[in-house]
Design a protein around this motif. Structure first.
Motif, PDB file in Angstrom:
ATOM      1  N   VAL A   1      28.789 -15.142   3.317  1.00 18.92           N
ATOM      2  CA  VAL A   1      27.367 -14.798   3.459  1.00 18.92           C
ATOM      3  C   VAL A   1      26.489 -15.877   2.823  1.00 18.92           C
ATOM      4  O   VAL A   1      26.938 -16.637   1.966  1.00 18.92           O
ATOM      5  CB  VAL A   1      27.027 -13.415   2.832  1.00 18.92           C
ATOM      6  CG1 VAL A   1      27.839 -12.304   3.480  1.00 18.92           C
ATOM      7  CG2 VAL A   1      27.209 -13.406   1.312  1.00 18.92           C
ATOM      8  N   ASN A   2      25.234 -15.896   3.248  1.00 19.81           N
ATOM      9  CA  ASN A   2      24.296 -16.845   2.640  1.00 19.81           C
ATOM     10  C   ASN A   2      23.748 -16.317   1.323  1.00 19.81           C
ATOM     11  O   ASN A   2      23.423 -17.075   0.437  1.00 19.81           O
ATOM     12  CB  ASN A   2      23.141 -17.122   3.610  1.00 19.81           C
ATOM     13  CG  ASN A   2      23.632 -17.923   4.808  1.00 19.81           C
ATOM     14  OD1 ASN A   2      24.410 -18.872   4.642  1.00 19.81           O
ATOM     15  ND2 ASN A   2      23.233 -17.525   6.003  1.00 19.81           N
ATOM     16  N   ARG A   3      23.651 -14.972   1.231  1.00 23.21           N
ATOM     17  CA  ARG A   3      23.052 -14.350   0.032  1.00 23.21           C
ATOM     18  C   ARG A   3      24.086 -14.132  -1.080  1.00 23.21           C
ATOM     19  O   ARG A   3      24.233 -12.990  -1.566  1.00 23.21           O
ATOM     20  CB  ARG A   3      22.365 -13.046   0.420  1.00 23.21           C
ATOM     21  CG  ARG A   3      23.296 -12.003   0.955  1.00 23.21           C
ATOM     22  CD  ARG A   3      22.604 -10.751   1.425  1.00 23.21           C
ATOM     23  NE  ARG A   3      22.108 -10.906   2.775  1.00 23.21           N
ATOM     24  CZ  ARG A   3      21.110 -10.202   3.293  1.00 23.21           C
ATOM     25  NH1 ARG A   3      20.537  -9.274   2.576  1.00 23.21           N
ATOM     26  NH2 ARG A   3      20.719 -10.401   4.543  1.00 23.21           N
ATOM     27  N   LYS A   4      24.767 -15.173  -1.502  1.00 19.37           N
ATOM     28  CA  LYS A   4      25.818 -15.012  -2.526  1.00 19.37           C
ATOM     29  C   LYS A   4      25.240 -14.519  -3.847  1.00 19.37           C
ATOM     30  O   LYS A   4      25.910 -13.866  -4.631  1.00 19.37           O
ATOM     31  CB  LYS A   4      26.566 -16.322  -2.744  1.00 19.37           C
ATOM     32  CG  LYS A   4      27.351 -16.750  -1.508  1.00 19.37           C
ATOM     33  CD  LYS A   4      28.138 -18.015  -1.771  1.00 19.37           C
ATOM     34  CE  LYS A   4      28.895 -18.478  -0.540  1.00 19.37           C
ATOM     35  NZ  LYS A   4      28.067 -18.823   0.630  1.00 19.37           N
TER      36      LYS A   4
ATOM     37  N   PHE B   1      25.209 -10.613  -4.061  1.00 20.64           N
ATOM     38  CA  PHE B   1      26.508 -10.021  -3.714  1.00 20.64           C
ATOM     39  C   PHE B   1      27.287  -9.719  -5.003  1.00 20.64           C
ATOM     40  O   PHE B   1      27.336 -10.538  -5.917  1.00 20.64           O
ATOM     41  CB  PHE B   1      27.309 -11.011  -2.859  1.00 20.64           C
ATOM     42  CG  PHE B   1      28.417 -10.370  -2.062  1.00 20.64           C
ATOM     43  CD1 PHE B   1      28.330 -10.286  -0.675  1.00 20.64           C
ATOM     44  CD2 PHE B   1      29.529  -9.826  -2.692  1.00 20.64           C
ATOM     45  CE1 PHE B   1      29.342  -9.685   0.072  1.00 20.64           C
ATOM     46  CE2 PHE B   1      30.541  -9.227  -1.960  1.00 20.64           C
ATOM     47  CZ  PHE B   1      30.452  -9.154  -0.566  1.00 20.64           C
TER      48      PHE B   1
ATOM     49  N   PHE C   1      24.364  -6.722  -1.246  1.00 24.62           N
ATOM     50  CA  PHE C   1      25.660  -6.374  -0.658  1.00 24.62           C
ATOM     51  C   PHE C   1      26.670  -6.166  -1.790  1.00 24.62           C
ATOM     52  O   PHE C   1      26.745  -6.982  -2.725  1.00 24.62           O
ATOM     53  CB  PHE C   1      26.189  -7.515   0.218  1.00 24.62           C
ATOM     54  CG  PHE C   1      25.459  -7.715   1.528  1.00 24.62           C
ATOM     55  CD1 PHE C   1      24.496  -6.820   1.969  1.00 24.62           C
ATOM     56  CD2 PHE C   1      25.771  -8.810   2.340  1.00 24.62           C
ATOM     57  CE1 PHE C   1      23.840  -7.010   3.183  1.00 24.62           C
ATOM     58  CE2 PHE C   1      25.117  -9.012   3.557  1.00 24.62           C
ATOM     59  CZ  PHE C   1      24.149  -8.109   3.969  1.00 24.62           C
TER      60      PHE C   1
ATOM     61  N   ASP D   1      24.924  -9.961   7.263  1.00 23.59           N
ATOM     62  CA  ASP D   1      24.073 -10.992   6.667  1.00 23.59           C
ATOM     63  C   ASP D   1      22.993 -11.447   7.647  1.00 23.59           C
ATOM     64  O   ASP D   1      21.885 -11.800   7.242  1.00 23.59           O
ATOM     65  CB  ASP D   1      24.943 -12.189   6.245  1.00 23.59           C
ATOM     66  CG  ASP D   1      24.274 -13.043   5.185  1.00 23.59           C
ATOM     67  OD1 ASP D   1      23.478 -12.494   4.394  1.00 23.59           O
ATOM     68  OD2 ASP D   1      24.565 -14.248   5.131  1.00 23.59           O
TER      69      ASP D   1
ATOM     70  N   ALA E   1      32.513 -12.740  -0.656  1.00 24.96           N
ATOM     71  CA  ALA E   1      31.123 -13.208  -0.541  1.00 24.96           C
ATOM     72  C   ALA E   1      31.007 -14.586   0.107  1.00 24.96           C
ATOM     73  O   ALA E   1      29.911 -14.997   0.492  1.00 24.96           O
ATOM     74  CB  ALA E   1      30.486 -13.254  -1.932  1.00 24.96           C
TER      75      ALA E   1
ATOM     76  N   PHE F   1      30.735  -8.519   6.834  1.00 23.90           N
ATOM     77  CA  PHE F   1      29.633  -9.070   6.028  1.00 23.90           C
ATOM     78  C   PHE F   1      28.897 -10.194   6.759  1.00 23.90           C
ATOM     79  O   PHE F   1      27.691 -10.359   6.589  1.00 23.90           O
ATOM     80  CB  PHE F   1      30.143  -9.524   4.655  1.00 23.90           C
ATOM     81  CG  PHE F   1      30.242  -8.378   3.677  1.00 23.90           C
ATOM     82  CD1 PHE F   1      29.103  -7.675   3.295  1.00 23.90           C
ATOM     83  CD2 PHE F   1      31.457  -7.996   3.135  1.00 23.90           C
ATOM     84  CE1 PHE F   1      29.170  -6.615   2.392  1.00 23.90           C
ATOM     85  CE2 PHE F   1      31.538  -6.940   2.231  1.00 23.90           C
ATOM     86  CZ  PHE F   1      30.385  -6.250   1.856  1.00 23.90           C
ATOM     87  N   LYS F   2      29.620 -10.982   7.556  1.00 26.98           N
ATOM     88  CA  LYS F   2      28.964 -12.032   8.340  1.00 26.98           C
ATOM     89  C   LYS F   2      27.926 -11.398   9.270  1.00 26.98           C
ATOM     90  O   LYS F   2      26.802 -11.853   9.384  1.00 26.98           O
ATOM     91  CB  LYS F   2      30.023 -12.768   9.170  1.00 26.98           C
ATOM     92  CG  LYS F   2      30.060 -14.252   8.926  1.00 26.98           C
ATOM     93  CD  LYS F   2      30.952 -14.932   9.935  1.00 26.98           C
ATOM     94  CE  LYS F   2      32.082 -15.650   9.248  1.00 26.98           C
ATOM     95  NZ  LYS F   2      33.073 -16.200  10.124  1.00 26.98           N
TER      96      LYS F   2
ATOM     97  N   HIS G   1      35.305  -9.904   5.961  1.00 31.35           N
ATOM     98  CA  HIS G   1      34.508 -11.090   6.298  1.00 31.35           C
ATOM     99  C   HIS G   1      33.714 -10.875   7.583  1.00 31.35           C
ATOM    100  O   HIS G   1      32.529 -11.198   7.654  1.00 31.35           O
ATOM    101  CB  HIS G   1      35.431 -12.312   6.470  1.00 31.35           C
ATOM    102  CG  HIS G   1      35.711 -13.010   5.178  1.00 31.35           C
ATOM    103  ND1 HIS G   1      36.672 -13.982   5.038  1.00 31.35           N
ATOM    104  CD2 HIS G   1      35.154 -12.886   3.945  1.00 31.35           C
ATOM    105  CE1 HIS G   1      36.692 -14.415   3.781  1.00 31.35           C
ATOM    106  NE2 HIS G   1      35.797 -13.752   3.106  1.00 31.35           N
TER     107      HIS G   1
END
Ligand SMILES: CCCCCCCCCCCCCC(=O)CC(=O)SCCNC(=O)CCNC(=O)[C@H](O)C(C)(C)COP(=O)(O)OP(=O)(O)OC[C@H]1O[C@@H](n2cnc3c(N)ncnc32)[C@H](O)[C@@H]1OP(=O)(O)O
Ligand SMILES: NC(=O)C1=CN([C@@H]2O[C@H](COP(=O)(O)OP(=O)(O)OC[C@H]3O[C@@H](n4cnc5c(N)ncnc54)[C@H](O)[C@@H]3O)[C@@H](O)[C@H]2O)C=CC1
Length: 310
Positions: A154-157, A160, A138, A129, A151, A125-126, A122
């Motif tokens: 992150v904002n880009r789910k 992912f 990702f 992102d 996932a 990835f944070k 986490h």
């Protein structure tokens, strides 16, 4: 310059496949990350390999060189000069960094292969992102954790997913492509094409515990350990049985030693905690004992068998 067609014919069931992804950042330079970097580079991708430890990166470069040499010996057996060129060019496509954020800035795809720990994944990835371009996909190489849960930070789910490779990466032909609940079609298609372009046969699966292979392997290995623990058969005979009776390249206890008994225990404990009513995932006293004694398999010199320490 790129010997991709030759490599694809030797390492994939499909012929050469192009991928829109050209720049791959692999985070984690251990056993799996170094293998993923190798297969990407030998397929012509620009690779940035990242690890927090520069010692690990030096070791990874060395082992990638050795393993590319094994590939070259096979593919270019009649042309050693081409083989040397292949090794040098593939190695030349891999740069190393210790800063994941820096490495993500130029990535079309980030493949994460760091420790199997949700909090650590986490945190990584944070951070990524916030710095990776918006088009960057990702992916996690996790063995046992949920892709949706990784996932979640992150904002880009939609960009992912899971790309689950097998050990040893340069040899094992399978890639499990995992669609998370929010992975969009474009991301899924890009992951499939990329997997094929690095010479793997891709299968698709949902985000379920262990995906396909480990969901079957975990109970299989567990049952083998329980069989041995009860004294029903010797370790050697259990392994011979599955090699000669079922055609597996390794027996289950050899495989448990190869993967690492600590890794096996970690996965089993995690799933037992999450699914306490599933008896297949119940703790195994013998596995706990071996791990507490530091008998972790090949890497520690002893598990179900004894090994020469490297
Ligand atoms: C225990 C409690 C319950 C929990 C259980 C949980 C278990 C499952 C969870 C695991 C968790 C993590 C694992 C995961 O997520 C998924 C996995 O990766 S599972 C493991 C999958 N791998 C296997 O099953 C491996 C099976 N074994 C083999 O295929 C072979 O034995 C192996 C290829 C490893 C070695 O082959 P062998 O013939 O014994 O040895 P050689 O040294 O001769 O190699 C053969 C051939 O391959 C070439 N080669 C080997 N390594 C590499 C390399 N790294 N790079 C390039 N080439 C390599 C070698 O040169 C040989 O080539 P030849 O041309 O044949 O000479
Ligand atoms: N070992 C196996 O057979 C397989 C493992 N996997 C999965 O792949 C992942 C990696 O496993 P291994 O390669 O076996 O582990 P490993 O322990 O060999 O390598 C992990 C590497 O990640 C580095 N690392 C840790 N935190 C980091 C961070 N924040 N940034 C950059 N680097 C960091 C460590 O220094 C270490 O070198 C795990 O999620 C594991 O479950 C998947 C398939 C097979």
């Amino acid at each position: 310059m790129i010997q991709f067609g030759i490599i694809a014919r030797n390492f994939s069931s499909s012929s050469a496949v192009q991928s829109a992804i050209k720049n791959v950042t692999v985070i984690g330079g251990g056993l799996m990350g170094s293998g993923i970097a190798q297969v990407s580079a030998q397929a012509g991708q620009n690779v940035t390999l990242v690890d927090v430890s520069s010692d690990v990166l030096a070791k990874a470069q060395k082992s990638i060189g050795t393993n590319l040499g094994r590939v070259a010996k096979k593919v270019y057996k009649d042309n050693p000069a081409e083989g040397e060129k292949f090794v040098a060019e593939s190695l030349g496509r891999i740069k190393t960094l210790t800063d994941p954020a820096e490495a993500a800035k130029s990535a079309d795809l980030v493949v994460e292969a760091i420790v199997e720990n949700m909090e650590v994944k986490h945190k990584l990835f944070k951070q990524l992102d916030g710095v990776a371009p918006s088009h960057t996909i990702f992916a996690s190489n996790t063995s046992s954790l949920s892709i949706n849960e990784i996932a979640s930070v992150v904002n880009r789910k939609d960009k992912f997913g899971g790309l689950h490779f097998f050990n040893p990466v340069p040899v094992m032909k399978l890639l499990e492509v995992v669609r998370g609940a929010e992975t969009n079609d474009a991301t899924y298609q890009a992951m499939m094409s990329w997997g094929k372009s690095v010479g793997k046969t891709c299968i698709t699966c949902k985000d379920t515990p262990g995906f396909v292979v480990n969901r079957l392997l975990v109970p299989y290995i567990c049952e083998a350990i329980r069989l041995f623990e009860r004294g029903d058969a010797s370790a050697r005979d259990i392994d011979i049985a599955m090699k000669l009776g079922a055609g597996y390249p390794m027996g289950p206890l050899e495989l448990a030693d190869y993967v690492g008994l600590d890794t096996n225990k970690f996965i089993l404990d995690g799933w037992h905690k999450k699914y306490p009513d599933q008896p297949l995932f119940n703790p195994i006293p013998l596995l706990d004992k071996l791990v507490s004694e530091g008998k972790l398999g090949v890497k520690s010199g002893e598990g179900f068998y004894k090994y020469d320490k490297k």
